[in-house]
Design a protein around this motif. Structure first.
Motif, PDB file in Angstrom:
ATOM      1  N   VAL A 126      -4.397  42.965  51.763  1.00 56.61           N
ATOM      2  CA  VAL A 126      -3.257  42.777  52.653  1.00 56.61           C
ATOM      3  C   VAL A 126      -3.608  43.389  54.012  1.00 56.61           C
ATOM      4  O   VAL A 126      -3.799  44.604  54.119  1.00 56.61           O
ATOM      5  CB  VAL A 126      -1.985  43.453  52.100  1.00 56.61           C
ATOM      6  CG1 VAL A 126      -0.807  43.211  53.033  1.00 56.61           C
ATOM      7  CG2 VAL A 126      -1.681  42.968  50.701  1.00 56.61           C
ATOM      8  N   GLN A 127      -3.732  42.540  55.011  1.00 57.47           N
ATOM      9  CA  GLN A 127      -4.046  43.041  56.354  1.00 57.47           C
ATOM     10  C   GLN A 127      -2.771  43.091  57.180  1.00 57.47           C
ATOM     11  O   GLN A 127      -2.022  42.118  57.260  1.00 57.47           O
ATOM     12  CB  GLN A 127      -5.078  42.141  57.029  1.00 57.47           C
ATOM     13  CG  GLN A 127      -5.481  42.664  58.409  1.00 57.47           C
ATOM     14  CD  GLN A 127      -6.715  41.980  58.963  1.00 57.47           C
ATOM     15  OE1 GLN A 127      -7.637  41.651  58.221  1.00 57.47           O
ATOM     16  NE2 GLN A 127      -6.748  41.761  60.265  1.00 57.47           N
ATOM     17  N   VAL A 128      -2.506  44.259  57.763  1.00 55.55           N
ATOM     18  CA  VAL A 128      -1.301  44.468  58.556  1.00 55.55           C
ATOM     19  C   VAL A 128      -1.710  44.899  59.960  1.00 55.55           C
ATOM     20  O   VAL A 128      -2.408  45.899  60.127  1.00 55.55           O
ATOM     21  CB  VAL A 128      -0.406  45.567  57.929  1.00 55.55           C
ATOM     22  CG1 VAL A 128       0.815  45.822  58.801  1.00 55.55           C
ATOM     23  CG2 VAL A 128       0.006  45.185  56.522  1.00 55.55           C
ATOM     24  N   GLY A 129      -1.308  44.119  60.953  1.00 57.49           N
ATOM     25  CA  GLY A 129      -1.671  44.452  62.325  1.00 57.49           C
ATOM     26  C   GLY A 129      -0.490  44.272  63.256  1.00 57.49           C
ATOM     27  O   GLY A 129       0.497  43.613  62.909  1.00 57.49           O
ATOM     28  N   PRO A 186       8.215  44.505  60.058  1.00 57.76           N
ATOM     29  CA  PRO A 186       8.313  43.138  60.613  1.00 57.76           C
ATOM     30  C   PRO A 186       8.743  43.097  62.083  1.00 57.76           C
ATOM     31  O   PRO A 186       8.591  42.067  62.724  1.00 57.76           O
ATOM     32  CB  PRO A 186       9.357  42.473  59.711  1.00 57.76           C
ATOM     33  CG  PRO A 186      10.114  43.595  59.078  1.00 57.76           C
ATOM     34  CD  PRO A 186       9.163  44.741  58.960  1.00 57.76           C
ATOM     35  N   VAL A 187       9.254  44.194  62.596  1.00 56.40           N
ATOM     36  CA  VAL A 187       9.667  44.200  64.005  1.00 56.40           C
ATOM     37  C   VAL A 187       8.442  44.135  64.925  1.00 56.40           C
ATOM     38  O   VAL A 187       8.445  43.418  65.921  1.00 56.40           O
ATOM     39  CB  VAL A 187      10.519  45.452  64.334  1.00 56.40           C
ATOM     40  CG1 VAL A 187      10.889  45.476  65.804  1.00 56.40           C
ATOM     41  CG2 VAL A 187      11.765  45.487  63.465  1.00 56.40           C
ATOM     42  N   ILE A 188       7.403  44.878  64.577  1.00 57.84           N
ATOM     43  CA  ILE A 188       6.243  44.939  65.472  1.00 57.84           C
ATOM     44  C   ILE A 188       4.946  44.480  64.820  1.00 57.84           C
ATOM     45  O   ILE A 188       3.932  44.336  65.494  1.00 57.84           O
ATOM     46  CB  ILE A 188       6.033  46.365  66.032  1.00 57.84           C
ATOM     47  CG1 ILE A 188       5.914  47.368  64.871  1.00 57.84           C
ATOM     48  CG2 ILE A 188       7.165  46.763  66.972  1.00 57.84           C
ATOM     49  CD1 ILE A 188       5.413  48.735  65.333  1.00 57.84           C
ATOM     50  N   GLU A 189       4.966  44.265  63.492  1.00 59.78           N
ATOM     51  CA  GLU A 189       3.710  43.941  62.814  1.00 59.78           C
ATOM     52  C   GLU A 189       3.780  42.583  62.117  1.00 59.78           C
ATOM     53  O   GLU A 189       4.856  42.082  61.807  1.00 59.78           O
ATOM     54  CB  GLU A 189       3.386  45.022  61.767  1.00 59.78           C
ATOM     55  CG  GLU A 189       3.032  46.363  62.380  1.00 59.78           C
ATOM     56  CD  GLU A 189       2.848  47.456  61.323  1.00 59.78           C
ATOM     57  OE1 GLU A 189       1.974  48.309  61.518  1.00 59.78           O
ATOM     58  OE2 GLU A 189       3.593  47.462  60.327  1.00 59.78           O
ATOM     59  N   GLU A 190       2.605  42.026  61.869  1.00 59.55           N
ATOM     60  CA  GLU A 190       2.494  40.809  61.065  1.00 59.55           C
ATOM     61  C   GLU A 190       1.443  41.078  59.985  1.00 59.55           C
ATOM     62  O   GLU A 190       0.620  41.983  60.133  1.00 59.55           O
ATOM     63  CB  GLU A 190       2.096  39.617  61.941  1.00 59.55           C
ATOM     64  CG  GLU A 190       0.805  39.828  62.696  1.00 59.55           C
ATOM     65  CD  GLU A 190       0.540  38.731  63.713  1.00 59.55           C
ATOM     66  OE1 GLU A 190       1.444  37.944  64.016  1.00 59.55           O
ATOM     67  OE2 GLU A 190      -0.607  38.692  64.217  1.00 59.55           O
TER      68      GLU A 190
END
Lengths: 81, 81
Positions: free
Chosen positions: B5-8, B70-74
């Motif tokens: 799971v990549q979160v950026g 989810p506000v700032i990351e995808e």
């Protein structure tokens, strides 16, 4: 040209952050999860005019000498055009 | 079964950590680097006896509700058998 440099703890090194996330997920009811390990990824964009061969060498050296701590971490690089 | 799971940060969100790493690399002579953005990766191992379909749902929900903001990351998920 873009490099994705992934830096993670060596398999033999404990990952307390991953363990904390795993414990939190279990408490929240995510029972299918057996283990979590956390790593970092750096998306390194190469300058438009840079020589591709030189850029590859620089990114590899940056990964080895700056982005990863070779005592406890290992890294891998994936290239995208 | 393993999920990566990549979160950026979303592309429109500033990444001061990436900028600091980029500035450090420039100072150290890595002139071919134009931009650095940092992200997180979670290697999520699924329990041996878990139902694969249920495990996929759980990991997707964990990514959306716990691992990423989810506000700032995808995030994106890559599966490995």
């Amino acid at each position: 040209m873009t490099a994705w440099v992934q830096v993670g703890l060596k398999p033999t090194v404990l990952d307390p952050q991953g363990q904390a996330i795993h414990a939190a997920l279990r408490k929240l009811g995510f029972g299918a999860v057996a283990e979590v390990r956390q790593a970092k990824v750096f998306r390194v964009q190469v300058a438009a005019g840079a020589d591709p061969a030189e850029a590859r060498l620089q990114v590899e050296r940056a990964a080895r000498e700056v982005l990863a701590n070779p005592v406890i971490e290992e890294f891998s690089i994936r290239w995208e055009e």
